[in-house]
Design a protein around this motif. Structure first.
Motif, PDB file in Angstrom:
ATOM      1  N   GLY A 139     -29.520 -26.166  23.883  1.00  0.00           N
ATOM      2  CA  GLY A 139     -30.598 -25.460  23.017  1.00  0.00           C
ATOM      3  C   GLY A 139     -29.988 -25.412  21.602  1.00  0.00           C
ATOM      4  N   ARG A 140     -28.535 -25.593  21.250  1.00  0.00           N
ATOM      5  CA  ARG A 140     -28.038 -25.230  20.084  1.00  0.00           C
ATOM      6  C   ARG A 140     -27.779 -26.472  19.353  1.00  0.00           C
ATOM      7  NH1 ARG A 140     -24.601 -20.037  19.352  1.00  0.00           N
ATOM      8  NH2 ARG A 140     -25.464 -19.387  17.434  1.00  0.00           N
ATOM      9  N   ASN A 141     -28.327 -27.595  19.587  1.00  0.00           N
ATOM     10  CA  ASN A 141     -27.567 -28.873  19.017  1.00  0.00           C
ATOM     11  C   ASN A 141     -28.017 -28.775  17.504  1.00  0.00           C
ATOM     12  OD1 ASN A 141     -26.080 -30.203  20.746  1.00  0.00           O
ATOM     13  ND2 ASN A 141     -27.890 -31.296  21.645  1.00  0.00           N
TER      14      ASN A 141
ATOM     15  N   CYS B  86     -33.141 -23.467  20.728  1.00  0.00           N
ATOM     16  CA  CYS B  86     -32.963 -22.170  20.740  1.00  0.00           C
ATOM     17  C   CYS B  86     -31.658 -21.576  21.789  1.00  0.00           C
ATOM     18  CB  CYS B  86     -34.134 -21.257  21.310  1.00  0.00           C
ATOM     19  SG  CYS B  86     -34.145 -19.571  20.852  1.00  0.00           S
ATOM     20  N   GLU B  87     -30.952 -20.693  20.977  1.00  0.00           N
ATOM     21  CA  GLU B  87     -29.734 -20.114  21.600  1.00  0.00           C
ATOM     22  C   GLU B  87     -30.174 -19.612  22.766  1.00  0.00           C
ATOM     23  OE1 GLU B  87     -27.802 -17.847  18.618  1.00  0.00           O
ATOM     24  OE2 GLU B  87     -26.769 -16.772  20.276  1.00  0.00           O
ATOM     25  N   ALA B  88     -29.200 -19.687  23.623  1.00  0.00           N
ATOM     26  CA  ALA B  88     -29.026 -18.835  25.139  1.00  0.00           C
ATOM     27  C   ALA B  88     -29.767 -19.451  26.343  1.00  0.00           C
ATOM     28  CB  ALA B  88     -29.463 -17.330  24.817  1.00  0.00           C
TER      29      ALA B  88
ATOM     30  N   LYS C 181     -17.484 -22.308  14.053  1.00  0.00           N
ATOM     31  CA  LYS C 181     -17.913 -21.977  15.278  1.00  0.00           C
ATOM     32  C   LYS C 181     -18.540 -23.213  16.216  1.00  0.00           C
ATOM     33  CE  LYS C 181     -22.449 -19.869  14.350  1.00  0.00           C
ATOM     34  NZ  LYS C 181     -23.109 -18.713  14.149  1.00  0.00           N
ATOM     35  N   HIS C 182     -18.456 -23.179  17.466  1.00  0.00           N
ATOM     36  CA  HIS C 182     -17.951 -22.013  18.302  1.00  0.00           C
ATOM     37  C   HIS C 182     -16.558 -22.726  19.055  1.00  0.00           C
ATOM     38  CE1 HIS C 182     -22.392 -21.395  18.032  1.00  0.00           C
ATOM     39  NE2 HIS C 182     -21.900 -19.967  17.952  1.00  0.00           N
ATOM     40  N   TYR C 183     -15.570 -22.139  18.791  1.00  0.00           N
ATOM     41  CA  TYR C 183     -14.349 -22.871  19.080  1.00  0.00           C
ATOM     42  C   TYR C 183     -13.936 -22.412  20.777  1.00  0.00           C
ATOM     43  CZ  TYR C 183      -9.536 -24.291  18.900  1.00  0.00           C
ATOM     44  OH  TYR C 183      -8.014 -24.809  18.943  1.00  0.00           O
TER      45      TYR C 183
ATOM     46  N   SER D 192     -22.311 -12.144   8.326  1.00  0.00           N
ATOM     47  CA  SER D 192     -23.481 -12.436   8.531  1.00  0.00           C
ATOM     48  C   SER D 192     -23.766 -13.853   9.300  1.00  0.00           C
ATOM     49  CB  SER D 192     -24.468 -12.472   7.116  1.00  0.00           C
ATOM     50  OG  SER D 192     -25.780 -12.777   7.454  1.00  0.00           O
ATOM     51  N   ASP D 193     -24.543 -14.046   9.990  1.00  0.00           N
ATOM     52  CA  ASP D 193     -25.147 -15.445  10.357  1.00  0.00           C
ATOM     53  C   ASP D 193     -25.724 -15.908   9.246  1.00  0.00           C
ATOM     54  OD1 ASP D 193     -24.533 -15.711  13.172  1.00  0.00           O
ATOM     55  OD2 ASP D 193     -25.809 -13.949  13.548  1.00  0.00           O
ATOM     56  N   GLY D 194     -25.768 -17.321   8.950  1.00  0.00           N
ATOM     57  CA  GLY D 194     -24.975 -18.353   9.454  1.00  0.00           C
ATOM     58  C   GLY D 194     -25.791 -19.166  10.528  1.00  0.00           C
TER      59      GLY D 194
ATOM     60  N   THR E   9     -14.308 -12.908  17.827  1.00  0.00           N
ATOM     61  CA  THR E   9     -14.815 -13.300  19.104  1.00  0.00           C
ATOM     62  C   THR E   9     -16.383 -13.796  18.762  1.00  0.00           C
ATOM     63  OG1 THR E   9     -15.848 -10.976  19.194  1.00  0.00           O
ATOM     64  CG2 THR E   9     -14.020 -11.662  20.779  1.00  0.00           C
ATOM     65  N   ASP E  10     -17.023 -14.423  19.567  1.00  0.00           N
ATOM     66  CA  ASP E  10     -18.447 -14.628  19.591  1.00  0.00           C
ATOM     67  C   ASP E  10     -18.864 -13.323  20.118  1.00  0.00           C
ATOM     68  OD1 ASP E  10     -20.915 -15.139  19.441  1.00  0.00           O
ATOM     69  OD2 ASP E  10     -20.904 -17.078  20.238  1.00  0.00           O
ATOM     70  N   TRP E  11     -19.994 -12.702  19.614  1.00  0.00           N
ATOM     71  CA  TRP E  11     -20.447 -11.485  19.827  1.00  0.00           C
ATOM     72  C   TRP E  11     -20.478 -11.068  21.275  1.00  0.00           C
ATOM     73  CZ3 TRP E  11     -19.319 -12.349  15.264  1.00  0.00           C
ATOM     74  CH2 TRP E  11     -19.458 -11.507  14.274  1.00  0.00           C
TER      75      TRP E  11
HETATM   76  C1  BGC Z   1     -23.876 -16.411  18.549  1.00  0.00           C
HETATM   77  C2  BGC Z   1     -23.021 -16.599  17.266  1.00  0.00           C
HETATM   78  C3  BGC Z   1     -23.438 -15.703  16.400  1.00  0.00           C
HETATM   79  C4  BGC Z   1     -23.706 -14.253  17.022  1.00  0.00           C
HETATM   80  C5  BGC Z   1     -23.679 -13.134  15.935  1.00  0.00           C
HETATM   81  C6  BGC Z   1     -23.776 -15.128  19.147  1.00  0.00           C
HETATM   82  O1  BGC Z   1     -24.744 -14.827  20.093  1.00  0.00           O
HETATM   83  O2  BGC Z   1     -23.666 -17.153  19.717  1.00  0.00           O
HETATM   84  O3  BGC Z   1     -23.116 -17.906  16.801  1.00  0.00           O
HETATM   85  O4  BGC Z   1     -22.931 -15.818  15.057  1.00  0.00           O
HETATM   86  O5  BGC Z   1     -24.113 -13.921  18.094  1.00  0.00           O
HETATM   87  O6  BGC Z   1     -24.934 -13.213  15.663  1.00  0.00           O
END
Ligand code: BGC
Length: 736
Positions: A150-152, A483-485, A184-186, A74-76, A262-264
């Protein structure tokens, strides 16, 4: 005819034989590596390959025939994410998956308190156990390179030493529960824009001195059981199957014995995934677990195509066995561990941990008197004010929603407005002041970006009638914010907040600005307001913590884990044109090299608006002169530097003394100073303590690209002890 009695005897003897022949892999008392070898020897080729890729969005297979369970993830990293559907990204809409949201990792970093990092990891590990998770996808230790990333907010700031000091106890706290951390994220995922393909180029020194040390400590000292590859490329190869990062450094140099996940969707090629260090492929494309789909888990890079290539002898069996050994090890450490606790969810203890972290995380950036006759505006002296106006969307917004994979479904959420109403009751009135749209991840097109003049006018009119204004704004978890992405598109505060703050300050000079964000923002309005708090994302207990600090129930002691540049162009990553950030969409060159964050500001003599390590208190501290045990340090010796610190004010408080080392004679360029140790001390009014730092030759080293090793050069060094990276209070010069 068999009697019941004989049946029982047969069954009983079968049981006896089974017990006598308990396979080694099921024997928890057998050494781990023997269990691994035993299980491996019983597996078919197909079972081995199956283990190397997902079977659901957040699950990977065990070996059903052998009773080896699946792994659940699970995230995390700030809480256990709500349950996601088995084969798509939709939420499962369960009613038993609400959790405690802990403060974001940026906030944890701002505590400068490793004991709190351990408490964080442990409490989160307990929640993960209760939710029956084996692997938590976090923590993140990517270095803060630009405030636009966006992810700091999911990471631990700009300094590799600070991040390393906190990631180790976080991992230990979590893994003691039998739940794996997945660091993460290596590696080199320092921006979200083009994260899936941007190819990072950087020097060996920047790699080893800045971007890898926190990962290294997570592996070597934290003993992390898993690590997540990042989406981007590094030196031409995707990070999820990268010969240099995974085979040479992680598994070779650092001796990592866990699983690379992997990352997803981060895998791109069967051969590379097989050969270059990937162990478990997750999330390739989004759907595809059933026969109705075009792309099933059998189509993963490490599925049928891999099995075929192995059968034909095109790829070596030994690398498959290595992956499976790692996956079995992870399984024995987590899912198959019987002696682990049961865990717990949303306990008073977990809320207390979240609150304590928040209390120590909030950074007081500014606290000036409103007029010459008064003392500083904070803490709030409620008796002075009849009407307290709270302005700002973040005073009421659920900031655990949105932001991407770290979003959380919380059981309880105390907003700042709740916290302030608890403290000041009917005195409190509220105006939104601006609006930013509903919490979401993506869909930037439907987020209102225009400024609502009527909301501003209403808030300013109310401010004229108020005795105190508490502004609670900042960023939020929508696309192009924290925010991610995606990355931020502007360094300033969005949604018209700068103008709103300026107009509020004119209408009511008693104003405190509280920023909830995971990033630095430009603050051209800072001189117009007497008090500013940086309060991060604090999770479930946000409102309680904001109230604690504003009211003075808690004396702020947070220190910035990254610099706040005055202007974006003052930041190293933004000083070399587009190729250094965000790249040309294919490649990106980290041209600021090792000069990241304060290393840049110091060396280039470009002061930050608020420097790394900075944070004020409601009391005052006096730091005395340094006394050292010696002026010379032997290559295998140590020296100590001791510094007294005294609370010279009227309330109890905590100060963090920071030891920086400056290399005065070096053959290669080095930053003016680098953080090497710190200690947070708690002091009653009038109390004095002496902090002793031990300096080791390790602390004097830099990475030599010629020798491919960390080396310390003989010569003069300076130990600098300060209360921030720019407030140096004591020093000692010594020779190696
Ligand atoms: C994120 C990861 C996350 C994974 C699973 C990816 O988009 O970068 O940090 O753990 O999705 O939700």
């Amino acid at each position: 005819m068999k009697t019941i009695a004989t049946t029982i005897i047969i069954a009983a003897s079968a049981l006896a034989t089974a017990t006598a022949a308990t396979p080694v892999y099921l024997d928890e008392n057998a050494p781990l590596e023997e269990r691994v070898e035993d299980a491996l020897s019983r597996m078919t080729l197909h079972e081995k390959v199956a283990m190397c890729h997902a079977e659901g969005k957040f699950a990977s297979p065990g070996v059903a025939r052998l009773g080896i369970p699946d792994l659940w993830m699970s995230d995390g990293p700030h809480g256990v994410r709500a349950e996601i559907n088995w084969d798509n990204w939709g939420y499962a809409n369960r009613t038993n998956d609400s959790i405690t949201a802990f403060p974001a990792l940026t906030a944890l970093a701002a505590t400068w308190n490793p004991a709190l990092a351990e408490a964080y990891g442990n409490a989160l590990g307990e929640e993960a156990l209760y939710r029956e998770k084996d692997v938590m996808l976090g923590p993140g230790v990517n270095i803060y390179r630009t405030p636009l990333n966006g992810r700091n907010f999911e990471y631990m700031g700009e300094d590799p030493f600070l991040a390393g000091e906190l990631v180790v106890p976080y991992i230990k706290g979590m893994q003691q529960n039998g739940v794996a951390a997945c660091v993460k994220h290596y590696a080199l995922n320092n921006q979200e824009l083009w994260r899936g393909h941007i190819d990072v180029e950087l020097s060996d020194r920047a790699l080893h001195e800045i971007y890898l040390p926190a990962f290294r400590r997570a592996v070597e000292e934290g003993k992390a059981w898993s690590i997540m590859g990042s989406y981007n490329k590094v030196r031409g190869q995707h990070a999820c199957h990268n010969e240099l990062l995974l085979n040479d450094i992680l598994k070779g140099d650092w001796g990592f014995d866990g699983v690379v996940i992997t990352d997803w969707g981060g895998a791109h090629d069967t051969r590379e995934a097989a050969l270059y260090g990937l162990d478990l492929e997750m999330g390739s494309y989004t759907n595809g677990l059933t026969s109705e789909s075009d792309f099933t888990t059998d189509d993963y890079y490490l599925a049928n195509a891999y099995e075929e290539a192995l059968k034909k002898g095109e790829l070596p069996m030994a690398t498959l066995d290595d992956k499976v050994r790692r996956l079995l090890r992870l399984n024995f450490r987590t899912a198959m561990r019987r002696d682990k606790p049961y865990g717990a969810l949303c306990t008073p203890e977990h809320y207390a941990v979240a609150e304590e972290i928040g209390n120590e995380a909030v950074v007081l950036l500014k606290n000036a008197p409103v007029s010459k006759k008064q003392g500083p505006l904070l803490p709030i002296d409620a008796a002075k004010y009849g009407r307290i106006l709270v302005v700002g969307e973040n005073a009421t917004r659920n900031l655990m929603q949105g932001g991407g994979s770290s979003e959380l479904k919380v059981k309880d959420a105390f907003t700042p407005l709740d916290g302030l109403r608890d403290l000041y009751g009917d005195k409190v009135v509220y105006a939104a002041g601006y609006k930013s749209g509903r919490p979401m991840y993506g869909h930037a097109d439907i987020i209102p970006q225009h400024v609502e003049d009527s909301l501003r006018a209403e808030a300013v009119a109310m401010a004229r009638e108020a005795d105190l204004v508490i502004f609670v704004g900042g960023l939020n978890k929508n696309h192009a914010q924290d925010c991610e992405a995606g990355d931020r598109e502007e360094y300033g505060l969005p949604f018209g907040q700068p103008r709103l703050i300026e107009e509020l300050a004119k209408a009511c000079p008693n104003i405190v600005v509280t920023l909830l964000s995971g990033n630095a923002v430009e603050m051209p309005w800072a001189k117009e307001v007497p008090a500013i708090l940086q309060a991060w994302y604090l999770g479930t207990m946000t409102g309680k913590v904001v109230g604690n600090v504003l009211s003075g129930a808690v004396n702020p002691s947070g220190k910035l884990p990254f610099s706040f540049p005055a202007r974006l162009e003052d930041c190293g990553a933004h000083s070399f044109g587009e190729i250094a950030y965000p790249g040309d969409s294919i490649k990106e060159q980290y041209l600021e090299d090792i000069f990241v964050g304060y290393r840049w500001h110091d060396t280039k003599k470009i002061p930050a608006a608020y420097p790394f390590g900075y944070g004020l208190s409601y009391t005052t501290f006096e730091v005395g002169k340094a006394t050292a045990s010696a002026d010379r340090i032997a290559p295998d010796g140590t020296i100590t530097v001791s510094v007294p610190v005294k609370n010279t004010g009227k309330v109890a408080g905590k100060e963090t003394l920071q030891l920086y080392i400056s290399d005065l004679e070096s053959s290669l360029p080095r930053p003016v100073k680098e953080l090497k140790a710190f200690e947070k001390v708690s002091l009653a009014p009038g109390e004095e303590k002496v902090v002793t730092f031990t300096i080791t030759p390790e602390m004097l080293k830099f990475y030599s690209p010629e020798q491919k090793a960390w080396i310390a050069e003989p010569g003069k060094f300076k130990a600098l002890v300060g209360t921030s990276s720019t407030d140096i209070k004591a020093s000692h010069t010594f020779t190696l």
